[in-house]
Design an enzyme around this catalytic site. Structure first.
Site, PDB file in Angstrom:
ATOM      1  N   ASP A   1      53.322 -17.270  42.754  1.00 28.21           N
ATOM      2  CA  ASP A   1      54.775 -17.513  42.781  1.00 28.21           C
ATOM      3  C   ASP A   1      55.155 -18.915  43.235  1.00 28.21           C
ATOM      4  O   ASP A   1      56.312 -19.177  43.523  1.00 28.21           O
ATOM      5  CB  ASP A   1      55.470 -16.473  43.671  1.00 28.21           C
ATOM      6  CG  ASP A   1      55.442 -16.832  45.150  1.00 28.21           C
ATOM      7  OD1 ASP A   1      54.436 -17.403  45.599  1.00 28.21           O
ATOM      8  OD2 ASP A   1      56.438 -16.562  45.831  1.00 28.21           O
ATOM      9  N   GLU A   2      54.194 -19.812  43.264  1.00 30.11           N
ATOM     10  CA  GLU A   2      54.439 -21.103  43.911  1.00 30.11           C
ATOM     11  C   GLU A   2      53.709 -22.214  43.168  1.00 30.11           C
ATOM     12  O   GLU A   2      52.550 -22.048  42.791  1.00 30.11           O
ATOM     13  CB  GLU A   2      53.899 -20.966  45.338  1.00 30.11           C
ATOM     14  CG  GLU A   2      54.030 -22.143  46.203  1.00 30.11           C
ATOM     15  CD  GLU A   2      53.282 -21.925  47.536  1.00 30.11           C
ATOM     16  OE1 GLU A   2      52.928 -20.779  47.871  1.00 30.11           O
ATOM     17  OE2 GLU A   2      53.047 -22.923  48.218  1.00 30.11           O
TER      18      GLU A   2
ATOM     19  N   ASP B   1      59.095 -22.060  44.814  1.00 31.74           N
ATOM     20  CA  ASP B   1      58.523 -20.860  45.437  1.00 31.74           C
ATOM     21  C   ASP B   1      59.509 -19.695  45.279  1.00 31.74           C
ATOM     22  O   ASP B   1      60.644 -19.772  45.760  1.00 31.74           O
ATOM     23  CB  ASP B   1      58.244 -21.158  46.915  1.00 31.74           C
ATOM     24  CG  ASP B   1      57.495 -20.022  47.615  1.00 31.74           C
ATOM     25  OD1 ASP B   1      56.824 -20.295  48.619  1.00 31.74           O
ATOM     26  OD2 ASP B   1      57.602 -18.869  47.175  1.00 31.74           O
TER      27      ASP B   1
HETATM   28  P1  TTP Z   1      54.970 -15.779  49.586  1.00 33.48           P
HETATM   29  O1  TTP Z   1      55.566 -16.840  48.713  1.00 33.48           O
HETATM   30  O2  TTP Z   1      54.270 -16.221  50.812  1.00 33.48           O
HETATM   31  O3  TTP Z   1      56.094 -14.784  50.048  1.00 33.48           O
HETATM   32  P2  TTP Z   1      57.323 -14.189  49.237  1.00 33.48           P
HETATM   33  O4  TTP Z   1      57.473 -14.835  47.904  1.00 33.48           O
HETATM   34  O5  TTP Z   1      57.180 -12.705  49.196  1.00 33.48           O
HETATM   35  O6  TTP Z   1      58.550 -14.536  50.187  1.00 33.48           O
HETATM   36  P3  TTP Z   1      59.284 -15.950  50.410  1.00 33.48           P
HETATM   37  O7  TTP Z   1      60.691 -15.719  49.962  1.00 33.48           O
HETATM   38  O8  TTP Z   1      59.183 -16.192  51.873  1.00 33.48           O
HETATM   39  O9  TTP Z   1      58.550 -16.975  49.586  1.00 33.48           O
HETATM   40  O10 TTP Z   1      53.974 -14.897  48.766  1.00 33.48           O
HETATM   41  C1  TTP Z   1      54.144 -14.590  47.390  1.00 33.48           C
HETATM   42  C2  TTP Z   1      53.655 -13.182  47.096  1.00 33.48           C
HETATM   43  O11 TTP Z   1      52.289 -13.059  47.466  1.00 33.48           O
HETATM   44  C3  TTP Z   1      54.386 -12.113  47.854  1.00 33.48           C
HETATM   45  O12 TTP Z   1      55.565 -11.694  47.180  1.00 33.48           O
HETATM   46  C4  TTP Z   1      53.365 -11.034  47.965  1.00 33.48           C
HETATM   47  C5  TTP Z   1      52.042 -11.743  47.968  1.00 33.48           C
HETATM   48  N1  TTP Z   1      51.512 -11.804  49.352  1.00 33.48           N
HETATM   49  C6  TTP Z   1      50.615 -10.803  49.768  1.00 33.48           C
HETATM   50  O13 TTP Z   1      50.264  -9.931  48.978  1.00 33.48           O
HETATM   51  N2  TTP Z   1      50.163 -10.842  51.052  1.00 33.48           N
HETATM   52  C7  TTP Z   1      50.534 -11.800  51.960  1.00 33.48           C
HETATM   53  O14 TTP Z   1      50.102 -11.779  53.117  1.00 33.48           O
HETATM   54  C8  TTP Z   1      51.449 -12.814  51.517  1.00 33.48           C
HETATM   55  C9  TTP Z   1      51.907 -13.878  52.481  1.00 33.48           C
HETATM   56  C10 TTP Z   1      51.915 -12.765  50.221  1.00 33.48           C
HETATM   57 MG    MG Z   2      57.457 -16.928  47.699  1.00 30.46          MG
END
Ligand code: TTP
Ligand code: MG
Length: 361
Positions: A105-106, A10
């Protein structure tokens, strides 16, 4: 079932990380990606500096600005995020045929049968993390465990840029203290209900029989019974046909001459063939590819359109063409591979399985 090895990968503050990569002046300051305050926009994500102020995804930009007045809010560039996600996925495919993307991203990777890094899931995780930094310019956190539930918790454990490995022998201890809020599916309401019962950790939940859990939480009770013990049999489901297959190696000592590249080729070729043979036989090859990274860290690739299974001589020819592009620079990484067509693409032929002679040839 034999012990599985699952990776959950992730990216860290994904959209924000891509923006900071492309504009380093954003680094070290609280920043977010989202809609503007004037248009009643919301935050998609923010960097870790902004999180210290309480800013988070899905928060109104106006609220975020109140919490952190110096917050810089950058608009979305979805094309860039998609491109970065694609690059990262190609890295995943170097380690696992079975990749289940969950979002941009995951992804989950089942590396149980992967021969990379002598089969060490931990080493694979470390390589993936290093390659994402080097090739994409952002960081990723990885969790390694024997199932999806634990791997996902592990990827979050040491975020950002964190690696957490939960070894099978440590699962029992790990789940004992694990807060119930870490269980996917336990939202605010369920968590409150559990707290009312004095249940705060998975260990506490283990005191309940499966019947009691079903009584209390309905069908979810069945799953809770397993999860609080660290048990999760869900398979990693590959969601698409892969687009390419490649193997590559970074050499401890740079390969200074074309001849040295040729010397290293057979070993790479054998590994490539082993992996290609493991694919189902309906895959379609359309291109042969060679990639060289030079001591300057510049990467050059050469590819030719070919419907056939590549032979070692095909790669030798491509290495020659690619080496010339380095203007004599030593090579630190060499990769060979093929690209596959979409199943509907009719300009390709079916991939025959290798014969022993072909591998030797
Ligand atoms: P996430 O993996 O949930 O968050 P992140 O990668 O930004 O942070 P983390 O380090 O905690 O993993 O989400 C991936 C992407 O998806 C994030 O960069 C932006 C998008 N996203 C949105 O657009 N709206 C949302 O509510 C969430 C949770 C994510
Ligand atoms: Mg993330």
């Amino acid at each position: 079932m034999s012990q599985r090895k699952i990776l959950h990968c992730d990216c860290d503050c994904f959209f924000a990380a891509v923006e900071m990569r492309d504009d380093p002046s954003l680094r070290g300051r609280p920043m977010a990606v989202g809609g503007s305050e004037q248009r009643r926009g919301v935050i998609s994500t923010c960097n870790y500096e902004a999180r210290d102020y309480g800013v988070h995804s899905a928060m109104a930009t106006a609220t975020a600005k109140k919490l952190c007045p110096e917050l810089i809010v950058v608009p979305h560039h979805m094309d860039k995020y998609r491109q970065a996600a694609e690059q990262i996925r190609e890295i995943f495919y170097c380690y696992a045929d079975c990749v289940e993307p969950v979002s941009l991203d995951e992804a989950y990777l089942d590396v149980s049968d992967s021969s990379n890094c002598n089969g060490s899931a931990t080493l694979m995780a470390q390589e993936i993390m290093a390659r994402v930094v080097e090739e994409v310019g952002i960081t990723i956190s990885v969790g390694v465990a024997s199932n999806k539930f634990l791997a996902k918790i592990a990827s979050d454990w040491h975020k950002p840029n964190g690696l957490c490995v939960i070894l099978p022998d440590n699962v029992a201890d790990f789940v004992l203290a694990l807060p119930i809020a870490k269980i996917n599916g336990v939202g605010k309401v369920t968590a409150e209900k559990m707290k009312g019962l004095g249940v705060n950790s998975c260990g506490d939940l283990q005191a309940y029989s499966v019947f009691e859990l079903v009584d209390l939480f309905g069908r979810f009770g069945l799953r809770l019974y397993d999860l609080c013990r660290g048990v999760d049999d869900r398979a990693v489901v590959a969601s698409r046909v892969r687009k390419s297959l490649s193997v590559e190696h970074t050499y401890q000592q740079d390969l200074t001459e074309l001849e040295s590249c040729y010397t290293q080729l057979p070993e790479l070729f054998v590994e490539f063939n082993t992996r290609l043979k493991n694919l189902v036989d309906t895959r379609l090859i359309i291109k042969h590819v060679v990639k060289l990274k030079f001591s300057s860290f510049q990467v050059r690739t050469v590819e030719t359109t070919h419907n056939s299974v590549p032979r070692i001589a095909d790669f030798r020819q491509l290495i020659l063409q690619c080496f010339v592009k380095g203007n004599g620079l030593p090579v630190r990484l060499m990769g060979i591979g093929v690209r596959f067509a979409d199943v509907n693409d009719n300009q390709c032929s079916q991939l025959p399985l290798f014969s022993a002679e072909e591998i030797a040839g």
